[in-house]
Scaffold this active site. Structure first.
Site, mmCIF file in Angstrom:
data_model
loop_
_atom_site.group_PDB
_atom_site.id
_atom_site.type_symbol
_atom_site.label_atom_id
_atom_site.label_comp_id
_atom_site.label_asym_id
_atom_site.label_seq_id
_atom_site.Cartn_x
_atom_site.Cartn_y
_atom_site.Cartn_z
ATOM 1 C CD GLU A 232 -2.869 -1.343 0.452
ATOM 2 O OE1 GLU A 232 -3.259 -0.309 -0.100
ATOM 3 O OE2 GLU A 232 -3.348 -2.468 0.204
ATOM 4 C CB CYS A 266 -1.618 7.186 1.259
ATOM 5 S SG CYS A 266 -3.079 6.455 2.005
HETATM 6 P P1 NAD Z 1 8.574 4.619 4.677
HETATM 7 O O1 NAD Z 1 8.549 3.830 3.431
HETATM 8 O O2 NAD Z 1 9.739 5.496 4.931
HETATM 9 O O3 NAD Z 1 8.503 3.642 5.958
HETATM 10 C C1 NAD Z 1 7.427 2.761 6.185
HETATM 11 C C2 NAD Z 1 7.882 1.608 7.063
HETATM 12 O O4 NAD Z 1 8.857 0.836 6.371
HETATM 13 C C3 NAD Z 1 8.542 2.049 8.357
HETATM 14 O O5 NAD Z 1 8.119 1.194 9.391
HETATM 15 C C4 NAD Z 1 10.021 1.845 8.077
HETATM 16 O O6 NAD Z 1 10.805 1.605 9.221
HETATM 17 C C5 NAD Z 1 9.968 0.599 7.199
HETATM 18 N N1 NAD Z 1 11.148 0.399 6.349
HETATM 19 C C6 NAD Z 1 11.972 1.341 5.829
HETATM 20 N N2 NAD Z 1 12.911 0.746 5.063
HETATM 21 C C7 NAD Z 1 12.665 -0.585 5.091
HETATM 22 C C8 NAD Z 1 13.281 -1.720 4.495
HETATM 23 N N3 NAD Z 1 14.346 -1.613 3.691
HETATM 24 N N4 NAD Z 1 12.766 -2.946 4.727
HETATM 25 C C9 NAD Z 1 11.673 -3.077 5.515
HETATM 26 N N5 NAD Z 1 11.044 -2.042 6.121
HETATM 27 C C10 NAD Z 1 11.540 -0.804 5.902
HETATM 28 O O7 NAD Z 1 7.222 5.439 4.706
HETATM 29 P P2 NAD Z 1 6.728 6.491 5.783
HETATM 30 O O8 NAD Z 1 7.474 7.773 5.630
HETATM 31 O O9 NAD Z 1 6.680 5.862 7.121
HETATM 32 O O10 NAD Z 1 5.198 6.714 5.299
HETATM 33 C C11 NAD Z 1 4.836 7.621 4.310
HETATM 34 C C12 NAD Z 1 4.488 6.909 3.022
HETATM 35 O O11 NAD Z 1 3.501 5.918 3.241
HETATM 36 C C13 NAD Z 1 3.879 7.863 1.989
HETATM 37 O O12 NAD Z 1 4.448 7.617 0.736
HETATM 38 C C14 NAD Z 1 2.394 7.467 1.983
HETATM 39 O O13 NAD Z 1 1.721 7.747 0.787
HETATM 40 C C15 NAD Z 1 2.469 6.008 2.264
HETATM 41 N N6 NAD Z 1 1.191 5.512 2.791
HETATM 42 C C16 NAD Z 1 0.402 4.756 2.000
HETATM 43 C C17 NAD Z 1 -0.823 4.320 2.463
HETATM 44 C C18 NAD Z 1 -1.775 3.492 1.612
HETATM 45 O O14 NAD Z 1 -2.744 2.981 2.148
HETATM 46 N N7 NAD Z 1 -1.542 3.358 0.320
HETATM 47 C C19 NAD Z 1 -1.221 4.656 3.766
HETATM 48 C C20 NAD Z 1 -0.360 5.435 4.539
HETATM 49 C C21 NAD Z 1 0.841 5.858 4.057
#
Ligand code: NAD
Length: 518
Positions: A232, A266
């Site tokens: 997502e 998002c």
């Molecule tokens: P992010 O991708 O930086 O981090 C999300 C999660 O992934 C965190 O828990 C982080 O620690 C983990 N992570 C980071 N690198 C990783 C790796 N290499 N392997 C495994 N896990 C890893 O995102 P964010 O800044 O926390 O959130 C914002 C983003 O999320 C925005 O792009 C937003 O659009 C998206 N989002 C999407 C939805 C949806 O339903 N489509 C909902 C909410 C947020």
């Protein structure tokens, strides 16, 4: 042992210092989860539902402290924490407690020709899955995934965002109080490296919500072990305002859609496409309403917009705004951070050439919205579909038929007519994106089915209908001719018209031919 510091983004105050989960402990976490999962999968569907409802009661008993934890760690207003995060999860638990047993029950598959045999779907849990979450809806998003995972009989290893670990631990505390089998759900604390280490433990499936770059990394790592993923990801959602729209309604929809959760959503409205015939009055009213938004510290109970939760988001805003200034875009309002750099002022940018700028193409994830116009409906559709994201789009119109006609041409996972954003929190309806916005669906029956393996079971309707199939060995000339003649039935359309007839013929021939099979 390294530590993670949780801070209040509105004040910078340190909320807690937490031990980061040691990577070496992960094999034991997964082993314990596997033991608990075997126990849990033996629970009757009714027993699982009862346990889920206990979780709902536990959350209700602790709703105020949960709200406070979300507010202090994420910064959003109290109303948003309670109404946009906690309440939807109460509804989601109710929905799956009631419907998961039905959705996951065996389901018959009608067979066109082979009427003497029966087929059905039989669903079984994946095993130990992992849920990796972002910080913007730190309660709603992971808890939704966890509830679906548990409803389907799985165990969960959960990694909350490193920005909101206390909310993650609050979810763990509620699950523990609801008396699920111990270790069925376990929360681990850490940043991206820990997320990557979890994947090396080969969970049965990865349920990831977050950014596109991280989603791509996760998918690449998962591919090495052939682990399925649900992603997502981000969005750049368009709000289309048709010329017949009520301006008061349309501007209110734009304000809430673009600026709720300080735009850190998002499904935020990040692009407004307004018909050129109403653009002037629409802009004027929208700017007036934006001026009325109250931005303030998360401790205050009557603010509309909280602070920027994540420091690195500010760099994105400043970069997009600098480019827009350089391109001489027109700032209708906002365009800067507050003096203490904790808040981003609600910003609305327009002007010729805006469609070439990052603020129009790349996810901003903040209270910064780009506005452009269109003259014809095909132009609006083309503009909404431009770009690499495809999460959600909204249309404001008095003509629902026209709204639906446009909706069916938009390349997104959801289209809302005369509403914005909010179905991300609905339990009954599917959520997810196309293109760079992700893979798979969450919520609804479709979302629950992401948490199970599908087994197809095929059997004779009655035991005396067990006989050797016509396509078994030995292959003979008469057998070839029979199948060739059978193909003719398709040409004549008889299979469609008399679907039972060939089934009877085949069954009859089988009965008299059965001794001749190997
Ligand atoms: P992010 O991708 O930086 O981090 C999300 C999660 O992934 C965190 O828990 C982080 O620690 C983990 N992570 C980071 N690198 C990783 C790796 N290499 N392997 C495994 N896990 C890893 O995102 P964010 O800044 O926390 O959130 C914002 C983003 O999320 C925005 O792009 C937003 O659009 C998206 N989002 C999407 C939805 C949806 O339903 N489509 C909902 C909410 C947020």
């Amino acid at each position: 042992m390294s530590v993670l510091i949780s801070r209040n983004p509105a004040t910078g105050e340190k909320l807690a210092e937490l031990q980061v989960t040691v990577e070496a402990s992960l094999p034991a976490v997964f082993e314990k989860a596997a033991v608990a999962q075997r126990k849990w999968s033996a629970f009757l569907p009714k027993e699982r539902s009862e346990t889920l409802l206990r979780l709902r009661e536990t959350i209700l008993q602790h709703i105020d402290e949960i709200t406070e934890t979300i507010v202090s760690e994420n910064g959003k207003p109290h109303f948003e924490a309670m109404a946009h995060e906690v309440i939807p999860t109460l509804d989601l638990i109710t929905f799956y407690a009631k419907n998961a047993p039905k959705i996951l029950a065996d389901r018959s598959i009608p067979l066109t020709l082979l009427k003497h045999r029966a087929s059905y779907y039989n669903y079984w849990p994946l095993g130990v899955v992992t849920v990796i979450s972002p910080w913007n809806y730190p309660w709603l998003l992971p808890l939704g995934e966890i509830v679906m995972a548990l409803s389907a009989g799985n165990a969960v290893v959960f990694k909350p965002s490193e920005v909101t670990p206390l909310v993650g631990l609050k979810i763990q505390a509620m699950v523990d109080l609801a008396l699920f089998p111990s270790n069925l759900m376990q929360t681990v604390i850490g940043a991206g490296e820990l997320g990557a280490a979890i994947i090396e433990q080969k969970p049965a499936k990865i349920f990831f919500t977050g950014s596109v770059p991280t989603g791509k990394k996760i998918m690449a790592q998962a591919a090495k072990h052939l682990i399925p993923v649900n992603l997502e990801l981000g969005g750049k959602d368009a709000l289309i305002i048709l010329p017949d729209a009520d301006l008061d309604f349309a501007t209110s929809a734009a304000v809430w859609g673009g600026y709720t959760n300080a735009g850190q959503m998002c499904a935020s409205v990040e692009r407004i496409l307004v018909h050129d015939s109403i653009c002037g009055p629409f802009q004027e009213l929208l700017v007036k309403k934006l001026a009325r938004l109250r931005q303030g510290p998360s401790g205050s109970r009557d603010n509309d917009l909280g602070p920027v939760t994540l420091e690195r988001q500010k760099t994105i805003y400043e970069d997009q705004i600098a480019e827009a200034h350089a391109a001489k875009a027109h700032f209708l309002t906002g365009g800067e951070l507050s003096q203490d750099r904790r808040y981003m002022k609600p910003t609305l940018i327009t002007g010729e050439g805006i469609e070439n700028l990052k603020v129009y193409h790349e996810e901003t994830f903040g209270p910064v919205v780009a506005l452009t116009t269109f003259h014809t409906t095909p132009e609006a559709i083309q503009k909404a579909n431009s770009g690499r994201y495809g999460l959600l789009a909204s249309i404001i119109t008095r003509d629902l038929t026209e709204g639906e006609r446009i909706a069916k041409q938009l390349q997104v996972g959801s289209v809302l007519i005369n509403e914005v954003c909010y179905t991300a929190g609905l339990a009954e309806t599917p959520w997810g994106g196309v293109k760079d916005s992700g893979i798979g669906r969450t919520h609804s029956a479709a979302g629950l089915l992401e948490f199970v393996n599908v087994r197809h079971i095929h059997k004779p309707r009655l035991s005396w209908l067990t006989f050797k199939s016509l396509w078994w060995f030995p292959y003979t000339q008469p057998q070839y001719k029979f199948f060739r003649a059978f193909a003719e039935l398709y040409r004549r359309g008889w299979i469609r018209k008399f679907s039972l007839f060939p089934a009877f013929v085949v069954t009859f021939i089988r009965l008299i031919w059965r001794e001749k099979r190997l």
